[in-house]
Design a protein around this motif. Structure first.
Motif, PDB file in Angstrom:
ATOM      1  N   MET A  44     -41.585 -73.605  -8.456  1.00 31.54           N
ATOM      2  CA  MET A  44     -41.206 -72.323  -9.067  1.00 31.54           C
ATOM      3  C   MET A  44     -40.403 -72.560 -10.354  1.00 31.54           C
ATOM      4  O   MET A  44     -40.655 -71.923 -11.375  1.00 31.54           O
ATOM      5  CB  MET A  44     -40.394 -71.498  -8.063  1.00 31.54           C
ATOM      6  N   PHE A  45     -39.462 -73.507 -10.310  1.00 30.94           N
ATOM      7  CA  PHE A  45     -38.699 -73.843 -11.524  1.00 30.94           C
ATOM      8  C   PHE A  45     -39.641 -74.323 -12.627  1.00 30.94           C
ATOM      9  O   PHE A  45     -39.506 -73.942 -13.784  1.00 30.94           O
ATOM     10  CB  PHE A  45     -37.681 -74.958 -11.220  1.00 30.94           C
ATOM     11  N   ASN A  46     -40.588 -75.176 -12.246  1.00 30.66           N
ATOM     12  CA  ASN A  46     -41.514 -75.715 -13.246  1.00 30.66           C
ATOM     13  C   ASN A  46     -42.391 -74.624 -13.866  1.00 30.66           C
ATOM     14  O   ASN A  46     -42.813 -74.735 -15.017  1.00 30.66           O
ATOM     15  CB  ASN A  46     -42.388 -76.809 -12.625  1.00 30.66           C
ATOM     16  N   ILE A  47     -42.646 -73.582 -13.111  1.00 31.62           N
ATOM     17  CA  ILE A  47     -43.427 -72.460 -13.660  1.00 31.62           C
ATOM     18  C   ILE A  47     -42.555 -71.645 -14.618  1.00 31.62           C
ATOM     19  O   ILE A  47     -42.969 -71.302 -15.726  1.00 31.62           O
ATOM     20  CB  ILE A  47     -43.987 -71.582 -12.513  1.00 31.62           C
ATOM     21  N   ILE A  48     -41.317 -71.375 -14.203  1.00 36.70           N
ATOM     22  CA  ILE A  48     -40.427 -70.563 -15.052  1.00 36.70           C
ATOM     23  C   ILE A  48     -40.136 -71.278 -16.376  1.00 36.70           C
ATOM     24  O   ILE A  48     -40.039 -70.651 -17.427  1.00 36.70           O
ATOM     25  CB  ILE A  48     -39.110 -70.229 -14.297  1.00 36.70           C
ATOM     26  N   THR A  49     -40.032 -72.616 -16.322  1.00 38.20           N
ATOM     27  CA  THR A  49     -39.685 -73.365 -17.544  1.00 38.20           C
ATOM     28  C   THR A  49     -40.923 -73.805 -18.352  1.00 38.20           C
ATOM     29  O   THR A  49     -40.796 -74.544 -19.317  1.00 38.20           O
ATOM     30  CB  THR A  49     -38.859 -74.623 -17.200  1.00 38.20           C
ATOM     31  N   GLY A  50     -42.095 -73.368 -17.923  1.00 34.98           N
ATOM     32  CA  GLY A  50     -43.310 -73.632 -18.686  1.00 34.98           C
ATOM     33  C   GLY A  50     -43.936 -74.998 -18.442  1.00 34.98           C
ATOM     34  O   GLY A  50     -44.899 -75.365 -19.115  1.00 34.98           O
ATOM     35  N   ASN A  51     -43.411 -75.772 -17.470  1.00 30.98           N
ATOM     36  CA  ASN A  51     -44.016 -77.072 -17.184  1.00 30.98           C
ATOM     37  C   ASN A  51     -45.341 -76.907 -16.439  1.00 30.98           C
ATOM     38  O   ASN A  51     -46.242 -77.726 -16.583  1.00 30.98           O
ATOM     39  CB  ASN A  51     -43.066 -77.944 -16.361  1.00 30.98           C
ATOM     40  N   TYR A  52     -45.446 -75.835 -15.653  1.00 34.02           N
ATOM     41  CA  TYR A  52     -46.713 -75.488 -14.989  1.00 34.02           C
ATOM     42  C   TYR A  52     -47.080 -74.060 -15.344  1.00 34.02           C
ATOM     43  O   TYR A  52     -46.198 -73.227 -15.530  1.00 34.02           O
ATOM     44  CB  TYR A  52     -46.572 -75.529 -13.459  1.00 34.02           C
ATOM     45  N   THR A  82     -31.535 -77.993 -15.330  1.00 36.64           N
ATOM     46  CA  THR A  82     -31.230 -79.372 -14.948  1.00 36.64           C
ATOM     47  C   THR A  82     -32.255 -79.772 -13.885  1.00 36.64           C
ATOM     48  O   THR A  82     -32.940 -78.923 -13.315  1.00 36.64           O
ATOM     49  CB  THR A  82     -29.813 -79.526 -14.357  1.00 36.64           C
ATOM     50  N   PHE A  83     -32.321 -81.081 -13.621  1.00 41.04           N
ATOM     51  CA  PHE A  83     -33.337 -81.602 -12.705  1.00 41.04           C
ATOM     52  C   PHE A  83     -32.705 -82.082 -11.397  1.00 41.04           C
ATOM     53  O   PHE A  83     -31.513 -82.384 -11.337  1.00 41.04           O
ATOM     54  CB  PHE A  83     -34.102 -82.751 -13.363  1.00 41.04           C
ATOM     55  N   GLN A  84     -33.577 -82.177 -10.378  1.00 42.84           N
ATOM     56  CA  GLN A  84     -33.138 -82.634  -9.052  1.00 42.84           C
ATOM     57  C   GLN A  84     -32.584 -84.056  -9.134  1.00 42.84           C
ATOM     58  O   GLN A  84     -31.540 -84.355  -8.581  1.00 42.84           O
ATOM     59  CB  GLN A  84     -34.346 -82.581  -8.126  1.00 42.84           C
ATOM     60  N   ASN A  85     -33.310 -84.915  -9.844  1.00 42.68           N
ATOM     61  CA  ASN A  85     -32.822 -86.282 -10.050  1.00 42.68           C
ATOM     62  C   ASN A  85     -32.176 -86.337 -11.423  1.00 42.68           C
ATOM     63  O   ASN A  85     -32.763 -85.887 -12.398  1.00 42.68           O
ATOM     64  CB  ASN A  85     -33.979 -87.291 -10.014  1.00 42.68           C
ATOM     65  N   ILE A  86     -30.977 -86.905 -11.457  1.00 42.30           N
ATOM     66  CA  ILE A  86     -30.242 -86.940 -12.723  1.00 42.30           C
ATOM     67  C   ILE A  86     -31.062 -87.661 -13.784  1.00 42.30           C
ATOM     68  O   ILE A  86     -31.620 -88.722 -13.549  1.00 42.30           O
ATOM     69  CB  ILE A  86     -28.871 -87.617 -12.501  1.00 42.30           C
ATOM     70  N   ARG A  87     -31.177 -87.013 -14.943  1.00 36.86           N
ATOM     71  CA  ARG A  87     -31.981 -87.597 -16.033  1.00 36.86           C
ATOM     72  C   ARG A  87     -31.120 -87.765 -17.278  1.00 36.86           C
ATOM     73  O   ARG A  87     -31.307 -87.057 -18.255  1.00 36.86           O
ATOM     74  CB  ARG A  87     -33.155 -86.678 -16.361  1.00 36.86           C
ATOM     75  N   LEU A  88     -30.178 -88.693 -17.205  1.00 40.26           N
ATOM     76  CA  LEU A  88     -29.338 -88.957 -18.374  1.00 40.26           C
ATOM     77  C   LEU A  88     -29.853 -90.204 -19.078  1.00 40.26           C
ATOM     78  O   LEU A  88     -30.478 -91.059 -18.444  1.00 40.26           O
ATOM     79  CB  LEU A  88     -27.882 -89.164 -17.944  1.00 40.26           C
ATOM     80  N   LEU A 173     -31.094 -72.752 -15.109  1.00 38.90           N
ATOM     81  CA  LEU A 173     -31.744 -73.111 -13.850  1.00 38.90           C
ATOM     82  C   LEU A 173     -31.199 -74.449 -13.368  1.00 38.90           C
ATOM     83  O   LEU A 173     -31.272 -75.447 -14.108  1.00 38.90           O
ATOM     84  CB  LEU A 173     -33.255 -73.233 -14.066  1.00 38.90           C
ATOM     85  N   LEU A 174     -30.652 -74.482 -12.173  1.00 38.05           N
ATOM     86  CA  LEU A 174     -30.038 -75.710 -11.665  1.00 38.05           C
ATOM     87  C   LEU A 174     -30.751 -76.140 -10.387  1.00 38.05           C
ATOM     88  O   LEU A 174     -30.768 -75.399  -9.395  1.00 38.05           O
ATOM     89  CB  LEU A 174     -28.551 -75.460 -11.374  1.00 38.05           C
ATOM     90  N   ASP A 175     -31.340 -77.335 -10.417  1.00 37.87           N
ATOM     91  CA  ASP A 175     -32.096 -77.820  -9.251  1.00 37.87           C
ATOM     92  C   ASP A 175     -31.197 -78.714  -8.394  1.00 37.87           C
ATOM     93  O   ASP A 175     -30.895 -79.839  -8.775  1.00 37.87           O
ATOM     94  CB  ASP A 175     -33.341 -78.585  -9.737  1.00 37.87           C
ATOM     95  N   GLU A 176     -30.761 -78.197  -7.285  1.00 33.92           N
ATOM     96  CA  GLU A 176     -29.884 -78.888  -6.328  1.00 33.92           C
ATOM     97  C   GLU A 176     -28.634 -79.499  -6.988  1.00 33.92           C
ATOM     98  O   GLU A 176     -28.416 -80.717  -6.902  1.00 33.92           O
ATOM     99  CB  GLU A 176     -30.661 -79.949  -5.557  1.00 33.92           C
ATOM    100  N   PRO A 177     -27.830 -78.662  -7.634  1.00 30.97           N
ATOM    101  CA  PRO A 177     -26.657 -79.200  -8.349  1.00 30.97           C
ATOM    102  C   PRO A 177     -25.620 -79.865  -7.453  1.00 30.97           C
ATOM    103  O   PRO A 177     -24.866 -80.713  -7.925  1.00 30.97           O
ATOM    104  CB  PRO A 177     -26.067 -77.956  -9.029  1.00 30.97           C
ATOM    105  N   ALA A 178     -25.573 -79.510  -6.167  1.00 26.47           N
ATOM    106  CA  ALA A 178     -24.543 -80.092  -5.293  1.00 26.47           C
ATOM    107  C   ALA A 178     -25.044 -81.320  -4.535  1.00 26.47           C
ATOM    108  O   ALA A 178     -24.276 -81.927  -3.777  1.00 26.47           O
ATOM    109  CB  ALA A 178     -24.038 -79.040  -4.309  1.00 26.47           C
ATOM    110  N   ALA A 179     -26.308 -81.720  -4.767  1.00 24.92           N
ATOM    111  CA  ALA A 179     -26.869 -82.861  -4.031  1.00 24.92           C
ATOM    112  C   ALA A 179     -26.041 -84.119  -4.275  1.00 24.92           C
ATOM    113  O   ALA A 179     -25.677 -84.414  -5.414  1.00 24.92           O
ATOM    114  CB  ALA A 179     -28.315 -83.088  -4.456  1.00 24.92           C
ATOM    115  N   ILE A 204     -27.339 -67.443 -13.627  1.00 22.51           N
ATOM    116  CA  ILE A 204     -27.660 -68.731 -12.989  1.00 22.51           C
ATOM    117  C   ILE A 204     -28.669 -68.533 -11.854  1.00 22.51           C
ATOM    118  O   ILE A 204     -28.490 -67.671 -10.992  1.00 22.51           O
ATOM    119  CB  ILE A 204     -26.372 -69.407 -12.453  1.00 22.51           C
ATOM    120  N   LEU A 205     -29.725 -69.343 -11.902  1.00 20.84           N
ATOM    121  CA  LEU A 205     -30.699 -69.384 -10.804  1.00 20.84           C
ATOM    122  C   LEU A 205     -30.642 -70.807 -10.268  1.00 20.84           C
ATOM    123  O   LEU A 205     -30.852 -71.763 -11.020  1.00 20.84           O
ATOM    124  CB  LEU A 205     -32.106 -69.058 -11.345  1.00 20.84           C
ATOM    125  N   LEU A 206     -30.328 -70.958  -8.987  1.00 20.77           N
ATOM    126  CA  LEU A 206     -30.194 -72.335  -8.492  1.00 20.77           C
ATOM    127  C   LEU A 206     -30.954 -72.570  -7.200  1.00 20.77           C
ATOM    128  O   LEU A 206     -31.117 -71.670  -6.376  1.00 20.77           O
ATOM    129  CB  LEU A 206     -28.722 -72.707  -8.331  1.00 20.77           C
TER     130      LEU A 206
END
Ligand SMILES: Nc1ncnc2c1ncn2[C@@H]1O[C@H](COP(=O)(O)OP(=O)(O)OP(=O)(O)O)[C@@H](O)[C@H]1O
Length: 255
Positions: A44-52, A82-88, A173-179, A204-206
């Motif tokens: 769903m995040f990928n659709i909202i952000t235009g990746n899909y 932001t992404f589920q896996n940190i991408r720094l 959009l925050l994907d699992e920010p507390a993980a 914020i949508l998380l």
């Protein structure tokens, strides 16, 4: 209403990751997208952000359709993530990582940058000042010149959020920010999100698994299970809903 997801279906070959899902997010709301692993949340995040592109359905931002638009254009419109896996970037400092989030806004031309003309330096100063302001709010300003990877996991997540905020989004959009965070860090993060919403005037949508965190933070949630919406509405009702409790095997009882 800032975001509307209208009857969205997404299929990957034979797999229906999202099935006829609708919800909306109001301005300045903190809205939770929850559900067990593989429920379709990241899709769903990928659709909202235009990746899909959705297989069916529409996404509207401020009433205008954005489905099918390229990701960088969606950032321009005011949606950052932001992404589920940190991408720094591992070889960059905290400040440099955050500056990346500003790139698309640069108000100088490449020629002006190469020739080091005054507008380039003025813009550089503006952007650095803004990055420091964002870091102050997030409590990471002291680490500006540290390598991003030398920070704790929790701090690295804040750097990612700061980078997303650098794009001046209206919707974050925050994907699992507390993980991966401990209970104390999670508690502080919830407080920080209220502050971020108010200071940056952002919605914020998380996506989150930690129900205590969601319960503290969100007014409304949507619960997905195997791509289907099993609940949409008030968090207080979600934690009492039989189908939701079943999907979570009782996790809500502890929320
Ligand atoms: N690019 C893809 N190609 C094929 N199948 C995909 C793709 N992306 C997701 N899926 C499938 O869609 C379904 C939903 O996955 P998704 O990652 O959206 O779930 P999720 O709710 O975010 O799960 P998690 O909490 O584990 O991140 C899964 O069955 C997944 O395998």
């Amino acid at each position: 209403m800032i975001l509307e997801v209208c009857n969205v279906t997404k299929k990957f070959g034979g797999v229906t990751a999202i099935k006829d899902t609708s919800f909306h997010v109001n301005a300045k709301e903190i809205y939770g997208l929850i559900g067990p692993n593989g429920a379709g949340k990241t899709t769903m995040f990928n659709i909202i952000t235009g990746n899909y592109e959705p297989t069916e359905g529409q996404i509207k931002f401020h009433g205008q359709r954005i489905d099918g638009i390229k990701p960088h254009k969606i950032v321009h419109r005011g949606i950052a993530r932001t992404f589920q896996n940190i991408r720094l970037f591992t070889s960059m400092t905290v400040l440099e990582n955050i500056l990346i989030g500003f790139d698309y806004q640069a108000e100088y031309t490449y020629l002006e940058a190469i020739l080091r003309l005054p507008r380039f330096f003025k813009e550089e100063r503006r952007v650095k000042k803004r990055a420091l302001e964002i870091m102050e709010v997030l409590g990471i300003a002291d680490y500006a010149n540290e390598m991003a990877t030398s920070l704790s996991y929790g701090q690295q997540r804040k750097v990612e959020i700061a980078r997303a905020l650098a794009a001046s989004p209206q919707l974050l959009l925050l994907d699992e920010p507390a993980a991966g965070m401990n209970p104390q860090e999670t508690h502080e993060l919830a407080e920080l999100f209220f502050k971020i919403r108010d200071e940056f005037d952002v919605t914020i949508l998380l996506i989150e698994h930690d129900m205590k965190f969601v319960n503290k933070l969100c007014d409304r949630v949507m619960v997905l299970d195997y791509g289907k919406t099993i609940f949409e509405g008030d968090i207080k009702d979600a934690i009492k809903d039989e189908e939701v409790i079943k999907a979570y095997l009782g996790d809500f009882k502890h929320a």
